[in-house]
Design a protein around this motif. Structure first.
Motif, short mmCIF file in Angstrom:
data_model
loop_
_atom_site.label_atom_id
_atom_site.label_comp_id
_atom_site.label_asym_id
_atom_site.label_seq_id
_atom_site.Cartn_x
_atom_site.Cartn_y
_atom_site.Cartn_z
N TYR A 164 0.97 -1.15 -0.02
CA TYR A 164 0.03 -0.07 -0.11
C TYR A 164 0.85 1.28 0.20
O TYR A 164 0.29 2.37 0.02
N THR A 165 2.10 0.96 -0.16
CA THR A 165 2.89 2.31 -0.08
C THR A 165 2.64 3.54 -1.10
O THR A 165 2.92 4.70 -0.70
N LEU A 166 2.18 3.07 -2.39
CA LEU A 166 1.82 4.15 -3.17
C LEU A 166 0.34 5.05 -2.86
O LEU A 166 0.29 6.02 -3.34
N LEU A 167 -0.18 4.47 -1.44
CA LEU A 167 -1.30 5.18 -1.21
C LEU A 167 -0.89 6.35 -0.18
O LEU A 167 -1.67 7.40 0.17
N GLY A 168 0.37 6.60 0.05
CA GLY A 168 1.23 7.46 0.96
C GLY A 168 0.43 8.89 0.85
O GLY A 168 0.12 9.67 1.60
N PRO A 169 0.79 9.44 -0.35
CA PRO A 169 0.27 10.62 -0.84
C PRO A 169 -0.91 10.91 -0.81
O PRO A 169 -1.43 12.27 -0.37
#
Length: 174
Positions: free
Chosen positions: A85-90
Motif C-alpha cells: 500500500y505504499t503508493l497510497l501514502g500521498p
C-alpha cells in the motif's frame, strides 16, 4: 476510503512489525529494537502524554500504516507499514492537513516535517502539497552512517490555496 483510529494496545505488535521493517525504518530518524516489551513501555508513556497523538491509518478496513503529531512543536510524521500500500501514502496526507488546518487547529499557521535528503519520494509529495524547504539541514547517525535530514514547512495559506483540489478529503481523527 481512509479512516483513522487512535492506536490501541491491540495494534502494538503490528506497529512494531512495521516500524522494524526495512522499507520503513530506513527513513526513520531512529532505530528501535524488535521488542514487544519496549513497545508496551512506549505505549504506556504515550497514554500519559497529552501532547502526542498517534493514529492507525485504515484503508478499506485494513490497517496499513500510522501517522502521528507532536503538539509540542507541531511536527508530524507517517509511514505506510504494509508495503503493498505504499503508493497510497500521498493520498493519506490531505486528510491529515485538512484535519490540522480546518478542524483541529484553526489558528495554526504552519506545521513542520523532517525528511531524509535521500527520500526523494516524500520530498516530491511535500513539494506537491505546498511545503517549503527550510534552510536548516543537519546530520543524524543511523546504522553508523551520517544521513542528512532536511526540514520542511507547510504554511496554512499554502495548503488553503490547494483547497479546491483536496477539500473532499475529510475524516475524523479521534
Amino acid at each position: 476510503m481512509f479512516n483513522f483510529k487512535e492506536i490501541s494496545e491491540n495494534d502494538l505488535e503490528l506497529v512494531l512489525k512495521w516500524r522494524t521493517s526495512e522499507h520503513v525504518t530506513k527513513f526513520m530518524n531512529t532505530d528501535i529494537q524488535n521488542s514487544i516489551e519496549n513497545q508496551k513501555k512506549w505505549f504506556k508513556a504515550y497514554l500519559k502524554n497529552d501532547e502526542y497523538k498517534f493514529w492507525i491509518i485504515n484503508y478499506d478496513n485494513k490497517r496499513i500504516g500510522s501517522i502521528y503529531l507532536d503538539e509540542k512543536d507541531m511536527s508530524w510524521g507517517f509511514y505506510i507499514g504494509e508495503k503493498k500500500y505504499t503508493l497510497l501514502g500521498p493520498m493519506v496526507l490531505p486528510y491529515f492537513y485538512n484535519y490540522i488546518f480546518l478542524d483541529r487547529y484553526k489558528d495554526l499557521e504552519y506545521i513542520d516535517a523532517e525528511v531524509f535528503k535521500n527520500n526523494k519520494a516524500v520530498i516530491k509529495i511535500h513539494n506537491k502539497h505546498g511545503y517549503e524547504k527550510l534552510n536548516n539541514e543537519y546530520k543524524v547517525i543511523k546504522s553508523d552512517k551520517e544521513i542528512v535530514l532536511c526540514k520542511y514547512r507547510l504554511f496554512k495559506s499554502s495548503w488553503l490555496a490547494l483547497e479546491k483540489k483536496y477539500k473532499r478529503f475529510r475524516a475524523d481523527f479521534p
